[in-house]
Design a protein around this motif. Structure first.
Motif, PDB file in Angstrom:
ATOM      1  N   ILE A  32       0.933  -1.145   0.430  1.00  0.00           N
ATOM      2  CA  ILE A  32       0.242  -0.119  -0.109  1.00  0.00           C
ATOM      3  C   ILE A  32       0.728   1.253   0.303  1.00  0.00           C
ATOM      4  O   ILE A  32       0.839   2.126  -0.614  1.00  0.00           O
ATOM      5  CB  ILE A  32      -0.507   0.277   0.787  1.00  0.00           C
ATOM      6  CG1 ILE A  32      -2.367  -1.399   1.358  1.00  0.00           C
ATOM      7  CG2 ILE A  32      -1.460   1.533   1.250  1.00  0.00           C
ATOM      8  CD1 ILE A  32      -3.005  -1.597   2.136  1.00  0.00           C
ATOM      9  N   LEU A  33       1.907   1.470   0.657  1.00  0.00           N
ATOM     10  CA  LEU A  33       2.758   2.000   1.200  1.00  0.00           C
ATOM     11  C   LEU A  33       3.287   2.661  -0.509  1.00  0.00           C
ATOM     12  O   LEU A  33       3.463   3.786  -0.793  1.00  0.00           O
ATOM     13  CB  LEU A  33       3.471   2.221   1.505  1.00  0.00           C
ATOM     14  CG  LEU A  33       3.396   2.896   3.216  1.00  0.00           C
ATOM     15  CD1 LEU A  33       4.303   2.003   4.427  1.00  0.00           C
ATOM     16  CD2 LEU A  33       2.631   3.582   3.731  1.00  0.00           C
ATOM     17  N   ALA A  34       3.853   1.248  -1.198  1.00  0.00           N
ATOM     18  CA  ALA A  34       4.461   1.259  -2.376  1.00  0.00           C
ATOM     19  C   ALA A  34       3.241   2.147  -3.422  1.00  0.00           C
ATOM     20  O   ALA A  34       4.449   2.927  -4.533  1.00  0.00           O
ATOM     21  CB  ALA A  34       5.207   0.262  -2.712  1.00  0.00           C
ATOM     22  N   ILE A  44      -4.518  -2.132  -4.419  1.00  0.00           N
ATOM     23  CA  ILE A  44      -5.382  -2.782  -4.226  1.00  0.00           C
ATOM     24  C   ILE A  44      -4.887  -4.227  -3.878  1.00  0.00           C
ATOM     25  O   ILE A  44      -5.486  -4.807  -3.021  1.00  0.00           O
ATOM     26  CB  ILE A  44      -6.578  -2.854  -5.544  1.00  0.00           C
ATOM     27  CG1 ILE A  44      -6.807  -1.870  -5.895  1.00  0.00           C
ATOM     28  CG2 ILE A  44      -7.131  -4.578  -5.747  1.00  0.00           C
ATOM     29  CD1 ILE A  44      -7.827  -1.558  -7.583  1.00  0.00           C
ATOM     30  N   PRO A  45      -4.082  -5.029  -4.658  1.00  0.00           N
ATOM     31  CA  PRO A  45      -3.523  -6.150  -3.743  1.00  0.00           C
ATOM     32  C   PRO A  45      -3.020  -5.887  -2.539  1.00  0.00           C
ATOM     33  O   PRO A  45      -2.684  -7.355  -1.517  1.00  0.00           O
ATOM     34  CB  PRO A  45      -2.789  -6.273  -4.444  1.00  0.00           C
ATOM     35  CG  PRO A  45      -2.800  -5.699  -5.962  1.00  0.00           C
ATOM     36  CD  PRO A  45      -3.275  -4.542  -5.810  1.00  0.00           C
ATOM     37  N   GLY A  46      -2.502  -4.672  -1.997  1.00  0.00           N
ATOM     38  CA  GLY A  46      -2.023  -4.441  -0.512  1.00  0.00           C
ATOM     39  C   GLY A  46      -3.677  -4.770   0.080  1.00  0.00           C
ATOM     40  O   GLY A  46      -2.882  -5.158   1.010  1.00  0.00           O
ATOM     41  N   VAL A  47      -4.519  -4.137  -0.301  1.00  0.00           N
ATOM     42  CA  VAL A  47      -5.645  -4.433   0.898  1.00  0.00           C
ATOM     43  C   VAL A  47      -5.841  -5.537   1.140  1.00  0.00           C
ATOM     44  O   VAL A  47      -6.391  -5.742   2.086  1.00  0.00           O
ATOM     45  CB  VAL A  47      -7.067  -3.438  -0.066  1.00  0.00           C
ATOM     46  CG1 VAL A  47      -7.615  -3.809   1.002  1.00  0.00           C
ATOM     47  CG2 VAL A  47      -6.128  -1.775  -0.162  1.00  0.00           C
ATOM     48  N   VAL A  48      -5.781  -6.387   0.069  1.00  0.00           N
ATOM     49  CA  VAL A  48      -6.496  -7.578   0.353  1.00  0.00           C
ATOM     50  C   VAL A  48      -5.317  -8.519   0.535  1.00  0.00           C
ATOM     51  O   VAL A  48      -6.073  -9.448   1.579  1.00  0.00           O
ATOM     52  CB  VAL A  48      -6.269  -8.673  -0.945  1.00  0.00           C
ATOM     53  CG1 VAL A  48      -6.830 -10.107  -1.644  1.00  0.00           C
ATOM     54  CG2 VAL A  48      -7.670  -7.843  -2.247  1.00  0.00           C
ATOM     55  N   LEU A  49      -3.873  -7.943   0.244  1.00  0.00           N
ATOM     56  CA  LEU A  49      -3.204  -9.145   1.511  1.00  0.00           C
ATOM     57  C   LEU A  49      -3.313  -8.894   3.147  1.00  0.00           C
ATOM     58  O   LEU A  49      -3.233  -9.542   3.833  1.00  0.00           O
ATOM     59  CB  LEU A  49      -1.788  -8.336   1.229  1.00  0.00           C
ATOM     60  CG  LEU A  49      -1.233  -9.778  -0.590  1.00  0.00           C
ATOM     61  CD1 LEU A  49       0.451  -8.760  -0.525  1.00  0.00           C
ATOM     62  CD2 LEU A  49      -1.353 -10.510  -0.065  1.00  0.00           C
TER      63      LEU A  49
END
Length: 87
Positions: A32-34, A44-49
């Motif tokens: 998310i930060l990146a 989006i994949p950061g939120v899922v992770l």
């Protein structure tokens, strides 16, 4: 009740699940930060992770907590000490 006993039966496995979930959560937070700095679609994949890591870590933490609670309620009372008796 059976699934609670199964969840609390192996604390080392639950500790491993907790660490795995925490690691996945951290990877999601880094994504998310990146994504905020470099590429927005990486969020989006950061939120899922983060969601997946939270669920895995919560399951591991619940197993550890249940093991601690069940082992503390099943302890026998220690014998009375000589200092506990009134003279």
């Amino acid at each position: 009740m059976n699934w609670l006993q199964r969840l609390a039966s192996e604390p080392t496995q639950r500790w491993t699940e907790f660490k795995l979930g925490l690691g996945i959560f951290v990877v999601g937070a880094i994504a998310i930060l990146a994504g905020a700095k470099y590429w927005i679609w990486l969020q989006i994949p950061g939120v899922v992770l983060i969601a997946l890591g939270s669920l895995i870590a919560a399951k591991g933490y619940a197993g550890i907590l249940l093991f601690r609670l069940s082992s503390s309620f099943n302890k026998t009372k220690p014998p009375a000490s000589l200092f506990d008796k009134d003279k």
